[in-house]
Design a protein around this motif. Structure first.
Motif, PDB file in Angstrom:
ATOM      1  N   LYS A 111     -19.618  -1.970  -0.100  1.00 56.25           N
ATOM      2  CA  LYS A 111     -18.556  -1.728  -1.078  1.00 56.25           C
ATOM      3  C   LYS A 111     -18.028  -0.326  -0.871  1.00 56.25           C
ATOM      4  O   LYS A 111     -18.805   0.612  -0.713  1.00 56.25           O
ATOM      5  CB  LYS A 111     -19.091  -1.876  -2.501  1.00 56.25           C
ATOM      6  N   GLY A 112     -16.717  -0.194  -0.858  1.00 54.19           N
ATOM      7  CA  GLY A 112     -16.161   1.134  -0.668  1.00 54.19           C
ATOM      8  C   GLY A 112     -14.659   1.152  -0.810  1.00 54.19           C
ATOM      9  O   GLY A 112     -14.039   0.199  -1.264  1.00 54.19           O
ATOM     10  N   ALA A 113     -14.076   2.270  -0.401  1.00 54.18           N
ATOM     11  CA  ALA A 113     -12.636   2.454  -0.468  1.00 54.18           C
ATOM     12  C   ALA A 113     -12.165   3.137   0.804  1.00 54.18           C
ATOM     13  O   ALA A 113     -12.868   3.968   1.370  1.00 54.18           O
ATOM     14  CB  ALA A 113     -12.258   3.271  -1.692  1.00 54.18           C
ATOM     15  N   LEU A 114     -10.976   2.771   1.236  1.00 56.54           N
ATOM     16  CA  LEU A 114     -10.353   3.364   2.413  1.00 56.54           C
ATOM     17  C   LEU A 114      -9.075   4.053   1.959  1.00 56.54           C
ATOM     18  O   LEU A 114      -8.399   3.586   1.046  1.00 56.54           O
ATOM     19  CB  LEU A 114     -10.024   2.273   3.439  1.00 56.54           C
ATOM     20  N   ARG A 115      -8.728   5.168   2.612  1.00 65.39           N
ATOM     21  CA  ARG A 115      -7.510   5.889   2.270  1.00 65.39           C
ATOM     22  C   ARG A 115      -6.837   6.344   3.553  1.00 65.39           C
ATOM     23  O   ARG A 115      -7.496   6.873   4.444  1.00 65.39           O
ATOM     24  CB  ARG A 115      -7.833   7.101   1.407  1.00 65.39           C
ATOM     25  N   PHE A 116      -5.526   6.155   3.612  1.00 66.64           N
ATOM     26  CA  PHE A 116      -4.775   6.520   4.805  1.00 66.64           C
ATOM     27  C   PHE A 116      -3.514   7.277   4.424  1.00 66.64           C
ATOM     28  O   PHE A 116      -2.983   7.106   3.334  1.00 66.64           O
ATOM     29  CB  PHE A 116      -4.418   5.267   5.621  1.00 66.64           C
ATOM     30  N   ALA A 117      -3.027   8.100   5.335  1.00 65.87           N
ATOM     31  CA  ALA A 117      -1.826   8.899   5.113  1.00 65.87           C
ATOM     32  C   ALA A 117      -0.566   8.143   5.543  1.00 65.87           C
ATOM     33  O   ALA A 117       0.525   8.684   5.444  1.00 65.87           O
ATOM     34  CB  ALA A 117      -1.930  10.225   5.878  1.00 65.87           C
ATOM     35  N   GLU A 118      -0.707   6.937   6.017  1.00 70.12           N
ATOM     36  CA  GLU A 118       0.423   6.144   6.522  1.00 70.12           C
ATOM     37  C   GLU A 118       0.454   4.787   5.838  1.00 70.12           C
ATOM     38  O   GLU A 118      -0.565   4.277   5.382  1.00 70.12           O
ATOM     39  CB  GLU A 118       0.290   5.908   8.028  1.00 70.12           C
ATOM     40  N   SER A 119       1.653   4.210   5.821  1.00 70.96           N
ATOM     41  CA  SER A 119       1.828   2.838   5.366  1.00 70.96           C
ATOM     42  C   SER A 119       2.726   2.154   6.395  1.00 70.96           C
ATOM     43  O   SER A 119       3.083   2.767   7.395  1.00 70.96           O
ATOM     44  CB  SER A 119       2.457   2.822   3.972  1.00 70.96           C
ATOM     45  N   ASN A 120       3.088   0.906   6.147  1.00 69.18           N
ATOM     46  CA  ASN A 120       3.839   0.114   7.128  1.00 69.18           C
ATOM     47  C   ASN A 120       3.132   0.148   8.473  1.00 69.18           C
ATOM     48  O   ASN A 120       3.710   0.492   9.504  1.00 69.18           O
ATOM     49  CB  ASN A 120       5.287   0.594   7.253  1.00 69.18           C
ATOM     50  N   ALA A 121       1.851  -0.181   8.435  1.00 67.21           N
ATOM     51  CA  ALA A 121       1.014  -0.150   9.630  1.00 67.21           C
ATOM     52  C   ALA A 121      -0.028  -1.260   9.537  1.00 67.21           C
ATOM     53  O   ALA A 121      -0.217  -1.869   8.489  1.00 67.21           O
ATOM     54  CB  ALA A 121       0.331   1.209   9.757  1.00 67.21           C
ATOM     55  N   SER A 122      -0.716  -1.497  10.645  1.00 62.36           N
ATOM     56  CA  SER A 122      -1.800  -2.486  10.691  1.00 62.36           C
ATOM     57  C   SER A 122      -3.134  -1.766  10.642  1.00 62.36           C
ATOM     58  O   SER A 122      -3.372  -0.827  11.404  1.00 62.36           O
ATOM     59  CB  SER A 122      -1.717  -3.309  11.974  1.00 62.36           C
ATOM     60  N   LEU A 123      -3.996  -2.214   9.743  1.00 67.32           N
ATOM     61  CA  LEU A 123      -5.344  -1.660   9.613  1.00 67.32           C
ATOM     62  C   LEU A 123      -6.322  -2.646  10.235  1.00 67.32           C
ATOM     63  O   LEU A 123      -6.384  -3.804   9.828  1.00 67.32           O
ATOM     64  CB  LEU A 123      -5.701  -1.435   8.143  1.00 67.32           C
TER      65      LEU A 123
ATOM     66  N   TYR B 297       0.824  -1.200   0.000  1.00 68.00           N
ATOM     67  CA  TYR B 297       0.000   0.000   0.000  1.00 68.00           C
ATOM     68  C   TYR B 297       0.860   1.253   0.000  1.00 68.00           C
ATOM     69  O   TYR B 297       1.743   1.406   0.849  1.00 68.00           O
ATOM     70  CB  TYR B 297      -0.913   0.015   1.238  1.00 68.00           C
ATOM     71  N   SER B 298       0.610   2.129  -0.952  1.00 69.36           N
ATOM     72  CA  SER B 298       1.261   3.442  -0.996  1.00 69.36           C
ATOM     73  C   SER B 298       0.351   4.436  -0.293  1.00 69.36           C
ATOM     74  O   SER B 298      -0.830   4.577  -0.662  1.00 69.36           O
ATOM     75  CB  SER B 298       1.482   3.885  -2.438  1.00 69.36           C
ATOM     76  N   ALA B 299       0.874   5.125   0.709  1.00 68.02           N
ATOM     77  CA  ALA B 299       0.089   6.086   1.493  1.00 68.02           C
ATOM     78  C   ALA B 299      -0.596   7.096   0.572  1.00 68.02           C
ATOM     79  O   ALA B 299      -0.019   7.559  -0.403  1.00 68.02           O
ATOM     80  CB  ALA B 299       0.991   6.800   2.488  1.00 68.02           C
ATOM     81  N   GLY B 300      -1.845   7.400   0.889  1.00 62.24           N
ATOM     82  CA  GLY B 300      -2.616   8.376   0.127  1.00 62.24           C
ATOM     83  C   GLY B 300      -3.453   7.799  -0.995  1.00 62.24           C
ATOM     84  O   GLY B 300      -4.264   8.502  -1.584  1.00 62.24           O
ATOM     85  N   LEU B 301      -3.281   6.534  -1.315  1.00 54.04           N
ATOM     86  CA  LEU B 301      -4.079   5.898  -2.370  1.00 54.04           C
ATOM     87  C   LEU B 301      -5.270   5.160  -1.772  1.00 54.04           C
ATOM     88  O   LEU B 301      -5.280   4.820  -0.600  1.00 54.04           O
ATOM     89  CB  LEU B 301      -3.217   4.924  -3.171  1.00 54.04           C
ATOM     90  N   ASP B 302      -6.290   4.918  -2.597  1.00 56.73           N
ATOM     91  CA  ASP B 302      -7.480   4.193  -2.146  1.00 56.73           C
ATOM     92  C   ASP B 302      -7.232   2.697  -2.100  1.00 56.73           C
ATOM     93  O   ASP B 302      -6.545   2.153  -2.969  1.00 56.73           O
ATOM     94  CB  ASP B 302      -8.654   4.449  -3.085  1.00 56.73           C
ATOM     95  N   ILE B 303      -7.811   2.052  -1.115  1.00 60.21           N
ATOM     96  CA  ILE B 303      -7.846   0.591  -1.020  1.00 60.21           C
ATOM     97  C   ILE B 303      -9.305   0.206  -1.244  1.00 60.21           C
ATOM     98  O   ILE B 303     -10.146   0.428  -0.378  1.00 60.21           O
ATOM     99  CB  ILE B 303      -7.417   0.084   0.373  1.00 60.21           C
ATOM    100  N   GLY B 304      -9.630  -0.352  -2.376  1.00 57.80           N
ATOM    101  CA  GLY B 304     -10.998  -0.798  -2.632  1.00 57.80           C
ATOM    102  C   GLY B 304     -11.243  -2.127  -1.954  1.00 57.80           C
ATOM    103  O   GLY B 304     -10.376  -3.005  -1.961  1.00 57.80           O
ATOM    104  N   CYS B 305     -12.396  -2.268  -1.318  1.00 54.10           N
ATOM    105  CA  CYS B 305     -12.690  -3.537  -0.653  1.00 54.10           C
ATOM    106  C   CYS B 305     -14.198  -3.712  -0.474  1.00 54.10           C
ATOM    107  O   CYS B 305     -14.968  -2.768  -0.585  1.00 54.10           O
ATOM    108  CB  CYS B 305     -11.995  -3.632   0.702  1.00 54.10           C
ATOM    109  N   ASN B 306     -14.572  -4.946  -0.224  1.00 54.07           N
ATOM    110  CA  ASN B 306     -15.940  -5.307   0.144  1.00 54.07           C
ATOM    111  C   ASN B 306     -15.907  -5.775   1.591  1.00 54.07           C
ATOM    112  O   ASN B 306     -15.121  -6.645   1.935  1.00 54.07           O
ATOM    113  CB  ASN B 306     -16.480  -6.439  -0.730  1.00 54.07           C
TER     114      ASN B 306
END
Length: 180
Positions: free
Chosen positions: A89-101, A30-39
């Protein structure tokens, strides 16, 4: 001596107030700032309508980086009918990576987290070489040279096809079938 076997009756979700599932792998690049699409799937195994909320937490080791409620259709709380499930259905976006969601399912009556799902967000780097190869031509990726792999397999594929044709040509024709 006869032995009698009994069928064990089991319900995996018995006694639970709700369950959450999603289609994300245990870890993703995951690259910080990009959307993660998921169900996200929320199941209500009870015999009454339940209200739930979703809470997203991003953490690194023991440090909480962010925590926020995930709105469903614009509201914090949403209902799931008895014995049914909701597909969100949606997308999540975060400003951090190398983390646990972690996305937690909260039941309204008790106000408690009753289930959760988790994935690790791994920043892309040269250390992620254990990941599956990328598609050829993708910008910024070394990836696997698929064309050389396919050209190496082509002779084997041709011999296999030749073998199939030879076997079918040498089989005797069935009685009553037309063969030249």
């Amino acid at each position: 001596m006869t032995q009698e076997f009994k069928v064990m009756q089991s319900n995996v979700m018995a006694g639970s107030l709700g369950d959450i599932f999603w289609d994300l792998a245990p870890w993703i690049v995951y690259s910080a700032g990009l959307d993660i699409g998921c169900n996200i799937y929320v199941a209500n195994p009870t015999d009454t309508t339940k209200e739930y909320a979703l809470m997203a937490r991003l953490s690194r080791d023991t440090t909480l980086l962010s925590e926020e409620a995930l709105p469903v259709y614009g509201y914090t709380w949403f209902q799931v009918e008895p014995g049914d499930f909701a597909v969100l259905k949606g997308a999540l976006r975060f400003a951090e990576s190398n983390a646990s969601l972690t996305v937690s399912l909260i039941e309204r009556e008790t106000g408690e987290t009753i289930d959760s799902v988790i994935t690790s967000l791994v920043a892309p780097s040269t250390d992620t070489s254990a990941l599956p190869p990328s598609w050829p031509g993708t910008p910024g990726t070394g990836g696997t040279d698929w064309s050389s792999m396919l050209s190496g397999m082509m002779p084997m594929l041709m011999f296999f096809m030749l073998g199939v044709v030879m076997v079918s040509a040498l089989k005797p024709a069935k009685e009553g079938s037309y063969a030249r």
